[in-house]
Design an enzyme around this catalytic site. Structure first.
Site, PDB file in Angstrom:
ATOM      1  N   LYS A  18       0.840  -1.216   0.000  1.00 53.91           N
ATOM      2  CA  LYS A  18       0.000   0.000   0.000  1.00 53.91           C
ATOM      3  C   LYS A  18       0.870   1.261   0.000  1.00 53.91           C
ATOM      4  CE  LYS A  18      -3.244  -2.882  -0.027  1.00 53.91           C
ATOM      5  NZ  LYS A  18      -4.513  -3.255   0.485  1.00 53.91           N
TER       6      LYS A  18
HETATM    7  C1  LIG Z   1      -5.549  -4.255   0.943  1.00 54.21           C
HETATM    8  C2  LIG Z   1      -7.002  -4.105   0.865  1.00 54.21           C
HETATM    9  C3  LIG Z   1      -7.859  -4.524   1.909  1.00 54.21           C
HETATM   10  C4  LIG Z   1      -7.411  -5.314   3.084  1.00 54.21           C
HETATM   11  O1  LIG Z   1      -6.319  -4.817   3.767  1.00 54.21           O
HETATM   12  P1  LIG Z   1      -5.372  -5.844   4.570  1.00 54.21           P
HETATM   13  O2  LIG Z   1      -4.533  -4.922   5.391  1.00 54.21           O
HETATM   14  O3  LIG Z   1      -4.594  -6.609   3.554  1.00 54.21           O
HETATM   15  O4  LIG Z   1      -6.247  -6.704   5.398  1.00 54.21           O
HETATM   16  C5  LIG Z   1      -9.207  -4.247   1.785  1.00 54.21           C
HETATM   17  N1  LIG Z   1      -9.709  -3.625   0.713  1.00 54.21           N
HETATM   18  C6  LIG Z   1      -8.932  -3.231  -0.312  1.00 54.21           C
HETATM   19  C7  LIG Z   1      -9.553  -2.522  -1.463  1.00 54.21           C
HETATM   20  C8  LIG Z   1      -7.555  -3.484  -0.278  1.00 54.21           C
HETATM   21  O5  LIG Z   1      -6.788  -3.107  -1.309  1.00 54.21           O
END
Ligand SMILES: *Cc1c(COP(=O)(O)O)cnc(C)c1O
Length: 361
Positions: A179
């Site tokens: 991210k």
């Molecule tokens: C990464 C992501 C999540 C979940 O996040 P995690 O930290 O991996 O649990 C949820 N929704 C979207 C759109 C994502 O890209």
């Protein structure tokens, strides 16, 4: 080799982790609180509650808004599976609305026809870092008395008009390593409602009301001081990371010129933070998407398809959505290709991506 993601962990993060480890206070604590405070300041929300993942932030958000069995939640079928799973976690039913092919986000003009007596919430996802049309979505929610929970797991630092993402509705962020900023694993829920922030804090700390006294069924979703220490340093760097992502995107926008490859489009009101730079390889291109991927790979560039299969077609969900069709999503799943855009790309990397693609005739 040019990879799709590369976390930027510097000396600051390493020193911060060592200092927490040396302190002996290594589970959730003072550093987590500090990270929550700084994150709320960054997005412009009154409160922020740190969790151990974006998925758990989504789960807790739905619980906090009282969404459960027999309720319907409107969302997009074109997202990471956790957006939809979290709705299932609380026993509610995900109801899909097709996307807009330019933004890849839920199409607000199709939302109202899906609202029923059971609809409790809209869960828009700001896919790839491109914020949804929140003015429209908030207006629809207000008209029908619905809660809005935003999945901003890919959209830290984005905004629409004067509103920073996370400053209006209950909003969830992820700090997974790919991210825009990371805590290794982690998530955050932001809200302006003190009751929601208190309940969220309780729910992620095993439902504890007092030391070893419990009155609600809680979860162990805490964020440790170690992860929060990384988050505090990453948060300071986030504006620069996003600036670099946007600069890289501008370069690709201006230089990729291939017939049939459609570059990302952004509303003039929106600040896109390019978690992904996603193009569409359409039928007008002389190569198929697989051939474009092969061409890039053979040149040491590793793109990725987010996401190859719509949620309603996943084995997990297909029987629940048998016969339902989301034509734009289904076509887009076959066209999208995310190119490397992360802040560690060099000018040489960007030139290579452009040159390899522009060879396509
Ligand atoms: C990464 C992501 C999540 C979940 O996040 P995690 O930290 O991996 O649990 C949820 N929704 C979207 C759109 C994502 O890209």
């Amino acid at each position: 080799m040019i990879y799709i993601a590369k976390p930027s962990i510097g000396k600051e993060e390493k020193d911060a982790v060592l200092s927490v480890l040396d302190s002996g206070m290594i589970t959730e604590g003072r550093v987590t609180k500090e990270f929550e405070k700084k994150f709320a300041e960054f997005v412009g929300s009154k409160f922020a509650v740190a969790t151990d993942s974006g998925t758990s932030a989504l789960h807790v958000s739905l619980l906090c808004h009282g969404i459960g069995k027999d309720d319907e939640v409107i969302t997009t079928p074109f997202t990471f599976v956790a957006s939809v799973n979290s709705i299932k976690f609380v026993g509610a039913k995900p109801v899909f609305v097709d996307i807009n092919e330019d933004t890849f986000n839920i199409d607000p003009s199709l939302i109202e026809e899906k609202i029923t007596d059971k609809t409790k919430a809209i869960l828009p996802v700001h896919l790839y870092g491109n914020p949804c049309d929140m003015d429209r979505i908030n207006e629809i929610a207000e008209k029908h008395n619905l809660v809005v929970i935003e999945d901003a797991c890919q959209a830290h630092g984005s905004s629409v008009g004067v509103h920073n993402t996370g400053s209006v509705n209950t909003t969830c962020f992820s700090f997974h390593p790919t991210k825009n900023m990371t805590t290794v694993m982690g998530g955050m829920l932001t809200t302006n409602d003190e009751d929601i922030s208190k309940l969220a804090t309780k729910l992620k700390l095993c439902g504890e009301s007092n030391f070893y006294y419990y009155d609600v069924l809680g979860y162990n979703y805490r964020m440790t001081n170690v992860n929060a220490a990384i988050g505090l340093e990453q948060l300071k760097k986030l504006p620069e990371f996003n600036r670099k992502r946007r600069e890289n995107a501008k370069y690709l926008d201006e230089n990729i010129k291939v017939k049939g490859i459609v570059l990302p489009k952004v509303d003039k009101n929106s600040k896109h933070v390019y978690h992904q730079y996603t193009v569409r390889v359409t039928n007008d291109c002389s190569k198929t998407r697989d051939e474009v991927i092969e061409l890039l790979r053979s040149n040491g560039i590793f793109p990725q398809v987010y996401y190859p299969l719509s949620i309603h077609k996943q084995k997990l969900y297909e029987k629940d959505y048998n016969g339902e069709s989301y034509p734009i999503t289904e076509r887009i799943c076959n066209e999208v290709l995310s190119l490397p855009i992360h802040p560690n790309l060099t000018q040489e990397d960007l030139n290579k991506i452009v040159d390899v693609l522009n060879e396509i005739r």
